[in-house]
Design an enzyme around this catalytic site. Sequence first.
Site, short mmCIF file in Angstrom:
data_model
loop_
_atom_site.label_atom_id
_atom_site.label_comp_id
_atom_site.label_asym_id
_atom_site.label_seq_id
_atom_site.Cartn_x
_atom_site.Cartn_y
_atom_site.Cartn_z
N ALA A 1 27.90 19.02 -1.81
CA ALA A 1 26.73 19.80 -2.21
C ALA A 1 27.05 20.68 -3.42
CB ALA A 1 26.27 20.66 -1.04
N TYR B 1 31.53 20.47 -0.05
CA TYR B 1 32.11 20.09 -1.34
C TYR B 1 31.13 19.22 -2.12
CZ TYR B 1 35.29 17.70 -4.60
OH TYR B 1 35.88 17.16 -5.71
N LYS C 1 29.37 20.18 -5.71
CA LYS C 1 29.56 19.34 -6.89
C LYS C 1 28.23 18.76 -7.36
CE LYS C 1 34.02 19.61 -7.66
NZ LYS C 1 34.53 20.22 -8.91
N ILE D 1 41.31 9.99 -7.23
CA ILE D 1 42.33 10.12 -8.28
C ILE D 1 43.62 10.61 -7.65
CG2 ILE D 1 42.90 11.18 -10.50
CD1 ILE D 1 40.41 9.39 -10.60
N SER E 1 32.16 15.22 -9.15
CA SER E 1 32.78 14.22 -8.28
C SER E 1 31.76 13.16 -7.94
CB SER E 1 33.28 14.89 -6.99
OG SER E 1 33.69 13.92 -6.04
N ASN F 1 37.27 22.72 -14.59
CA ASN F 1 37.97 21.72 -13.79
C ASN F 1 38.39 22.24 -12.42
OD1 ASN F 1 39.90 19.30 -13.33
ND2 ASN F 1 41.28 21.07 -13.31
N VAL G 1 39.01 31.59 -10.59
CA VAL G 1 37.67 31.29 -11.07
C VAL G 1 36.58 31.81 -10.16
CG1 VAL G 1 38.30 29.29 -12.47
CG2 VAL G 1 37.81 28.99 -10.04
#
Length: 252
Positions: free
Chosen positions: A156, A154, A158, A187, A141, A89, A67
């Site tokens: 920032a 991470y 998200k 999760i 998240s 995702n 991606v």
Amino acid sequence: MPAPGTRTFGRLDGRRALVSGGAQGIGAAIVRSFADAGARVVIGDVDLAKASDLAGQVGMIAARLDVADTGMVQEMMLQHGPFDIVVNNAGADQHAFFTDTTPEDWARLIAVNLVSTFACTHAALPAMQAARFGRIINITSEAARLGSKGGAVYSAAKGGVIAFTKSIARENARFGITANSIAPGPIRTPMLELAVAEGGDRILRAMTDATLLRRLGEPEEIAAAVLFLASDQAAYITGETIGVSGGMGLGG
């Protein structure tokens, strides 16, 4: 194709869907739920072997998809699209204090977690606009809304996904396209297992204690929310970020 609202609750019969990062964890649970609901799913993942294994189990299609490579995203869309539903995702994290990270780390995390969402959405939207129907569902998240010690970049990236989702919802409502995001809490996934392996039981306790329900979530619980947003029953929901996190961040 039946008009909106005429389908059995939660059915996606005849819809074509792309799930990025679909070979394991939350992505695999989404693939299974979509397949059970009658969708035709392309499982896009950088690990083609795992994607192919899952595709064989559920009777869907696997495609190698990095991606962070916008050219590969475009090629995949030409080969397997158009799509009615795109679930962005794919993601990656790195547990480290910000001062211990490098610009190369920042670039990788932003590419996988944010730019990938740009790329897949950009590639899918023209056909959705022409069809006057589409569902964009982005996995963000709770770290985007609360911050994360040891996950600044991470969080920032998200957070950018949430802002991007709202903008896409505004721009595309006139085409019958909705855009929403899901914010998972802790999760039980390979990504979480890696964080626990690096940080030990202390990390696991901190994560569970941050939720009101005092437990980890399961990938299937995220998949259930994604399936709802993809369905006709969610046609009046757009621009929203839905927390599926056991009450994470509410205290108690």
